[in-house]
Design a protein around this motif. Structure first.
Motif, PDB file in Angstrom:
ATOM      1  N   GLY A   1       0.925  -1.117   0.068  1.00 33.95           N
ATOM      2  CA  GLY A   1       0.113   0.046  -0.076  1.00 33.95           C
ATOM      3  C   GLY A   1       0.846   1.292  -0.103  1.00 33.95           C
ATOM      4  N   GLU A   2       2.140   0.958   0.270  1.00 34.25           N
ATOM      5  CA  GLU A   2       2.888   2.430   0.200  1.00 34.25           C
ATOM      6  C   GLU A   2       3.069   2.836  -1.055  1.00 34.25           C
ATOM      7  OE1 GLU A   2       6.937   1.591   1.319  1.00 34.25           O
ATOM      8  OE2 GLU A   2       7.367   4.003   1.926  1.00 34.25           O
ATOM      9  N   ARG A   3       3.352   1.980  -2.204  1.00 31.65           N
ATOM     10  CA  ARG A   3       3.402   2.302  -3.596  1.00 31.65           C
ATOM     11  C   ARG A   3       2.599   1.622  -4.457  1.00 31.65           C
ATOM     12  NH1 ARG A   3       8.371   4.953  -3.087  1.00 31.65           N
ATOM     13  NH2 ARG A   3       9.658   3.939  -1.748  1.00 31.65           N
ATOM     14  N   GLU A   4       1.848   0.612  -4.169  1.00 35.37           N
ATOM     15  CA  GLU A   4       1.049  -0.189  -4.779  1.00 35.37           C
ATOM     16  C   GLU A   4       0.026   0.995  -5.370  1.00 35.37           C
ATOM     17  OE1 GLU A   4       2.162  -1.610  -2.395  1.00 35.37           O
ATOM     18  OE2 GLU A   4       2.980  -3.506  -3.247  1.00 35.37           O
ATOM     19  N   VAL A   5      -0.533   0.583  -6.624  1.00 37.18           N
ATOM     20  CA  VAL A   5      -1.342   1.786  -7.711  1.00 37.18           C
ATOM     21  C   VAL A   5      -0.970   3.266  -7.006  1.00 37.18           C
ATOM     22  CG1 VAL A   5      -3.060   0.015  -8.097  1.00 37.18           C
ATOM     23  CG2 VAL A   5      -3.191   1.270  -6.122  1.00 37.18           C
ATOM     24  N   GLY A   6      -0.073   3.621  -6.719  1.00 33.16           N
ATOM     25  CA  GLY A   6       0.266   4.863  -6.422  1.00 33.16           C
ATOM     26  C   GLY A   6       0.205   5.298  -5.069  1.00 33.16           C
ATOM     27  N   GLY A   7      -0.182   4.274  -4.242  1.00 32.49           N
ATOM     28  CA  GLY A   7      -0.378   4.558  -2.741  1.00 32.49           C
ATOM     29  C   GLY A   7      -1.581   4.261  -2.310  1.00 32.49           C
TER      30      GLY A   7
END
Ligand code: SF4
Ligand code: SF4
Lengths: 317, 386
Positions: A234-240
């Motif tokens: 969730g830090e970077r996935e699909v932009g956060g």
């Protein structure tokens, strides 16, 4: 929300502006398309939730709390019943969050429980999908929904990479999209913590500013490198996303969609949308040009064949 | 009484009786849908929110209705006068296709009574679907105007007809712009679902693939419907129309062949761009090859071969084949290869199929009603000299 009442939402100027936008001209102006990545409106101190999967014991009290606070119908199988873990469940129109059980390959007999709900993406696919702006990313963080304008096209459901939003297919007159709203109206706006987090007996859920949660997650991983895999989902996935997960088992083994990439979903249609004004400008010129060429050629043909020239005559008759 | 009785008996042809029955059953299911919700007639689920109604009505229906814009461009903008006899028919096919696409949309939307919301109440301009909604609405109006001269001739409203005719060029250009954008936008809608659509079909080229194939679809529809009119609506057509049908079919066939070739090339480029060659040897890959070779490359060759040999029958057969190919492609993208990785999927409910049959029957009856009254397959005597 500004769009709360559809009757107030209709302004003539707004309409003309949107009509222009629909035709693409708004893409010329720097202020349009605010959902696009560069102008991500999220506040620095937006809120989020950290889920520590190494702590969750699968008691499903978060599910019960969510059910109650969101006034959802009572479930068919009571919240205390562990038999629900036999099957993998997903969120649906009557359930905003579900906890699923996965085997733990590292420590057999110590299964991993995974709570799933809307991830409240920073740049949500669902928001960019909605053609009436019923879904909105709030500055506080939650992604919320306005049933008063939703037309029920369900494109939001198509677009969500996490398979979250659900629809009331059995409701003929007022079907709604249903998903976790992070208790935005009922609790966050009152300064309270979302219901699931207050009920968790082992502090598997930590509510706070996303910024701080990232620091917390990183320090937990650093202090216990054996306990955690080195990944904050969730830090970077699909932009956060506003919801962040840390875990002892790789996320791909826990039903998390893998390889989503870090590109925010709204970017995926951006290139296409930016092509729109080009067509609007180039096509009329090109086609009009062709037409004039054709018309001239026909007039010349006619002149050659000795017919009287009728300049106003066009092809259409 | 006798006078009333005879036409009624004449009306009871086998075709009409069967059509009537299908329509009735379909209408019954539509009533059920509006009283008990979508779940009562569809297999829509949270994982698969769109189903056959949209795959057929919107995603396949719209490209097959590209006939009006394709022929309008050829005749009015490029001055290909030899295609003039079929241009009205092409516009009528297009107009009805869009009209019934909206009908399907109304059946499938959760709250169809809000269908005008994206235009007047609440706006999501960053959504590709917002673009589709606006453009389909505008193009439907545009086509209604484009077709209006025929209706006005039928109603003998001379002055209005003159005004409507004066708009032709403007409308045609406007129509091409709208068509380019929304035909491709239908493909662009799926750009937002990279993890869900099978990688063989998911490509950043989707919008252009949708656009190119829609031209082939529209041209094939003109050939196909032309054939049907020759067979079933002969007495409503005039001699120039009937005489022109076969040469026009040959010409449209070679145009469709070129379009299909570009479409094929772009599909291969997309495949190379995604570097998905290894997927071709999976079951999904075989299915993809069936579409690519059997329904794009094969009709491309058949069209070329048939028109070079002046084989009208083969051109017509290929047109039907191509129409099937467009439907197959849109079904693959919106239904079959969508959510391909999920276990146990229900593709559609049989009641959806009945509703589709019913609406299509109404569409055919509407077409027949218009084509047998208004000057579509013939020129109005009064205006022939113009
Ligand atoms: S998880 Fe899905 S529903 Fe939730 S914000 Fe992201 S895209 Fe929207
Ligand atoms: S179903 Fe409603 S919320 Fe979802 S995209 Fe359509 S209009 Fe927007």
């Amino acid at each position: 929300m500004k769009t709360g009442n559809p009757r107030h939402a209709f302004h003539r100027r707004g309409f003309l502006k949107r009509a222009a936008a629909a035709l693409g001209s708004s893409f010329f102006s720097p202020h349009s398309g605010s959902v696009l990545a560069q102008d991500f409106p999220g506040r620095e101190d937006r809120l989020g939730m950290l889920v520590d999967l190494t702590r969750c014991i699968g008691c499903r009290r978060c599910e019960a709390a969510c059910n109650q606070t969101s006034s959802l119908p009572a479930p068919e199988i009571p919240f205390g019943d562990k038999s629900v873990f036999e099957e993998k469940r997903r969120t649906n129109a009557k359930t905003y969050t579900v906890v699923n059980r996965y085997p733990n390959p590292q420590r057999v007999g110590m299964p991993v429980y995974v709570k799933t709900q809307c991830m409240h993406c920073d740049e949500p696919a669902c928001v960019s999908a909605c053609l009436v702006g019923a879904l909105k990313k709030t500055p506080e963080g939650p992604v919320i929904y306005n049933a008063d304008v939703c037309i029920g096209c369900r494109y939001c459901i198509i677009s969500c990479p996490f398979y979250i939003p659900a629809y009331e297919y059995s409701n003929a007159f007022e079907p709604k999209v249903q998903k976790c709203f992070m208790c935005h109206d009922t609790r966050i706006l009152k300064g309270e913590v979302p219901a699931c987090a207050t009920e968790c007996p082992v502090e598997a859920l930590t509510f706070g500013k996303r910024r701080d949660l990232l620091v917390l997650a990183r320090s937990r991983i650093m202090e216990n490198p054996d306990r955690y895999v080195d990944h904050i989902y969730g830090e970077r996935e699909v932009g956060g996303t506003s919801w962040l997960y840390i875990s002892g088992v790789p996320f791909e083994q826990l039903g998390f969609p893998g390889n989503l990439g870090t590109t925010p979903y709204p970017m995926l249609t951006r290139e296409f949308l930016s092509f729109v004004p080009l067509v609007l400008v180039v096509w009329p010129a090109l086609l009009g040009g062709f037409y004039l060429m054709t018309k001239r050629r026909m007039q010349e043909d006619r002149a050659e064949s000795g017919e009287p020239k009728k300049p106003e005559q066009t092809l259409e008759a | 009484m006798l006078q009333v009785g005879r036409p009624a008996r004449e009306w009871m042809t086998p075709f009409n009786v069967v059509a009537g029955l299908i329509v009735l059953v379909g209408l019954y299911f539509i009533v059920v849908r509006f009283s008990q919700g979508l779940a009562s007639i569809t297999d829509a689920s949270d994982d698969q929110p769109w189903g056959l109604l949209l795959s057929w009505g919107l995603f396949a229906g719209v490209p097959l209705s590209a006939s009006g814009f394709a022929l309008g461009t050829a005749v009015y903008l490029f001055g290909m006068k030899e295609y003039h006899p079929v241009v009205r028919n092409a516009i009528l096919i297009g107009f009805l296709g869009y009209f019934f696409a909206v009908v399907f949309l109304l059946i499938d939307l959760g709250r169809p009574w809000r269908i005008y919301y994206p235009m007047f109440v609440s706006f999501g301009p960053a959504s590709v679907m917002f673009l589709v909604a606006w453009h389909v609405a505008l193009y439907l109006s545009c086509q209604a105007l484009e077709f209006s001269p025929a209706a006005l001739e039928w109603l003998k409203l001379k002055i209005l007809r003159r005004w409507a005719l004066a708009l032709t060029i403007g409308l045609t250009i406007f129509g091409v712009i709208l068509s380019t954008l929304h035909q491709s936008a239908l493909g662009a809608m799926f750009l937002l679902a990279p993890g869900k659509l099978h990688p063989l079909w998911y490509t950043p080229y989707l919008p252009w693939l949708f656009f190119l194939s829609s031209i082939a679809g529209g041209l094939s529809m003109v050939i196909f419907v032309g054939m049907l009119t020759q067979r079933f609506l002969k007495r409503h057509a005039d001699a120039p129309y009937l005489a022109s049908l076969e040469p026009i079919s040959l010409g449209l066939g070679s145009a469709a062949s070129i379009t299909l070739f570009s479409y094929f090339a772009l599909k291969v480029i997309a495949l190379a761009h995604g570097d998905h060659w290894q997927l071709l040897s999976t079951p999904w890959g075989y299915w993809y090859l069936v579409e690519l070779l059997g329904f794009v490359l094969l009709p491309c060759f058949l069209f070329a071969y048939a028109s070079s040999r002046n084989n009208v029958t083969l051109v017509r057969f290929t047109a039907i084949w191509t129409i099937g190919g467009i439907i197959l492609n849109r079904f693959n993208v919106s239904l079959i290869a969508f959510n391909w990785s999920l276990p146990d999927r229900q593709l559609f409910h049989w009641k959806e199929l009945v509703i589709i049959l019913s609406v299509v029957t109404i569409q055919i009856l509407t077409y027949r009603w218009i084509a047998s009254r208004m000057p579509v397959l013939r020129e109005d005597q009064q205006y022939q000299s113009e």
